[in-house]
Design a protein around this motif. Sequence first.
Motif, PDB file in Angstrom:
ATOM      1  N   PRO A 114       0.819  -1.227   0.000  1.00 56.00           N
ATOM      2  CA  PRO A 114       0.000   0.000   0.000  1.00 56.00           C
ATOM      3  C   PRO A 114       0.851   1.275   0.000  1.00 56.00           C
ATOM      4  N   GLY A 115       0.352   2.289  -0.686  1.00 56.45           N
ATOM      5  CA  GLY A 115       0.931   3.631  -0.589  1.00 56.45           C
ATOM      6  C   GLY A 115       2.354   3.771  -1.095  1.00 56.45           C
ATOM      7  N   VAL A 116       2.758   2.941  -2.059  1.00 60.21           N
ATOM      8  CA  VAL A 116       4.145   3.016  -2.544  1.00 60.21           C
ATOM      9  C   VAL A 116       4.315   4.241  -3.444  1.00 60.21           C
ATOM     10  N   GLU A 117       5.422   4.942  -3.264  1.00 59.49           N
ATOM     11  CA  GLU A 117       5.761   6.095  -4.098  1.00 59.49           C
ATOM     12  C   GLU A 117       7.283   6.226  -4.143  1.00 59.49           C
ATOM     13  N   PRO A 118       7.817   6.939  -5.127  1.00 60.32           N
ATOM     14  CA  PRO A 118       9.264   7.139  -5.162  1.00 60.32           C
ATOM     15  C   PRO A 118       9.755   7.763  -3.857  1.00 60.32           C
ATOM     16  N   GLY A 119      10.856   7.227  -3.341  1.00 65.22           N
ATOM     17  CA  GLY A 119      11.404   7.698  -2.082  1.00 65.22           C
ATOM     18  C   GLY A 119      10.970   6.870  -0.891  1.00 65.22           C
TER      19      GLY A 119
END
Length: 659
Positions: A142-147
């Motif tokens: 869940p909620g994966v984003e760059p960084g």
Amino acid sequence: MTFNRALAFIAVATFVLFATAERSLAGDDWKPVDPSHLAMKTPVVEKDADAEVIFWEIYVDDAGTDLVFNNYIRIKVFTDRGKDSQSTIELPYRGNRRLVDIAGRTIKPDGTIVELKKDQIFDRTVVKAGGFKIKVKSFAMPGVEPGAIIEYRWKEIRPDSMANYIRLYFQRDIPVQSVRYHLKPVRAEIGFSSLGMSTRMFNGNPAPFVKDKDGFFTTSLSNIPAFHEEPHMPPEDQVKTWMLVFYSADRNQAPEFYWPKVSKRVYEVGKTAFKTNDDVKRAAASAVGDAATPEQKVERLFDFCRTKIKNVDDDASGVTDAVKSKLKNESPADTLKHGMGTGVDIGRLFGALAIAAGFDARLAVLGDRSDMFFDPHFCDDYFLTRAEVAIKFGEQWRFFDPSSPYLPFGMLRWEEEGVQALIADPKQGTFVPTPLSTPDKTVEKRTASLTLAEDGTLEGDINIEYTGHLGFLKKEQNSDDSPAQREQNLSDMVKKRLSTAEVTNVKIENVNDPVKPFTYSFHVRVPGYAQKTGKRLFLQPGFFERGIDVLFSGSTRKHAMYFHFPWSEEDEVTIKLPSGFELDNADAPQPFHANNVAGYDVKIMVANKNEALIYKRKFVFQALFFPVESYAGVKKLFDVLHENDNHTITLKQTVTASK
């Protein structure tokens, strides 16, 4: 047949006690997150990586009856591509193995934590290349984003298993900063043998095992590049970084001393496995009948085992699980009496029949080159995972596999061809290479009778036959599918390269026939196959190669090139031309011959007073292995092949064309 240490010909009397630290990764405790990892902007191991493993830690627990692997992995995501590739996790498992205690979470760049919910973990089946199916536990982080940092853990349970001959992997599909394994070996006194832990590393150099005050051993490896699949590369474990952990009383022996001992042990097992009695002798005499030559006699014994004995391991045998569970064949005579058996049982019976018929038949153990390339300098029989029957013809040993229902007489599975086989012998074991089948044994023969319409639509009847290894693979892939699923698979195969194709009147024959070619027959209609420009039609006569991508697209390559078996392709395409059109340009591609590697020839002819075009193509390929240094030459060969197969001819509309 598969050589199973527990059920097949060799009962390797090696028992191991192997335990590890009693540490758990269960519960809600996660390791602290280093702020510097959250702040990371660029990868450490590979500068262009989209994501990178910070650490991967594995504990192996063999304290009980089950073997348990606890995995904990933490990954840093750098780019949108990394987000896409790492957001969905698939954890494979097979057989009776179980994956439990799966947990995961995402730590966003600002430190916010999003937990993986238990109801977002699913079981499903994934179809890999070649039609191979595996089970996976699948979940979306869940909620994966760059960084962000993602981390997850899971427990793999292997029931009733021991930690002997386990493979410890260090490499993944993204770079890894650190992998650490925790092991605790226990010396075991088994009879008079004192066994100790041994390791064999492949394609890497990890840190030496370090023993702590509690007697635990740890090994690690850092800065491991990502592993990427390449078309036609050697088996993964041949090129991946991994370690084999095993126990053996025969450590540090020279090959010339070790392998004769193994051969003698195999010989003793083979004597029992190939045991004859009066019933077996009578069956052998009846099966041989009036056969005159040794070849004819062995072939009749082979056919007897194929046609008179049901192979309960075959999906198409029709034998129920209830019957299989009650079947107990202790000897070849039992298999003969029951008229059915496992693949191992059938191999034993064939060996016994051959001996009863007067042949010198031995058990032969050999490697599986779909897994690893066997190296006799490694003095352990772990990689001799398969067993077949070797029969001596004069001074030559020949090899037979009556348990594989779709293999032609005299052929082995491709995984067993071109490998070293250890012949069982009471005194001196001998390694003999198994022969590699020639391209004429494995043929894809394709014919098409088609009509081209003025608007470029191509329509007609198709017939495709597969023999040898190709036929075996097709039968294996289709044997447990329903007729409707087989038709759907064929339609998908055609539409994958010809998106507008309409497939009807499908016939799929000889799926379960051990001798006849696997055959597809169908009617096809392909709107827009030929491109019309003004008064010209541009036609690709190589119908069967239309839409197939070039085999090697990369400009560089990391791994060697590896083909499973030699094969040949034979195409004949007849295309009736539209009324009012004639050939404007019908030159054929130039043939080529690459030493003993490949040969290609195409002929384009006209018939029936230029009313029909006949296209004949033959391609032969007979080499298996090319080092990476040969990539440029091999790539060029297949680039030329692709260009020739996409050769286009021109039809022009005449003044007498019908309106």
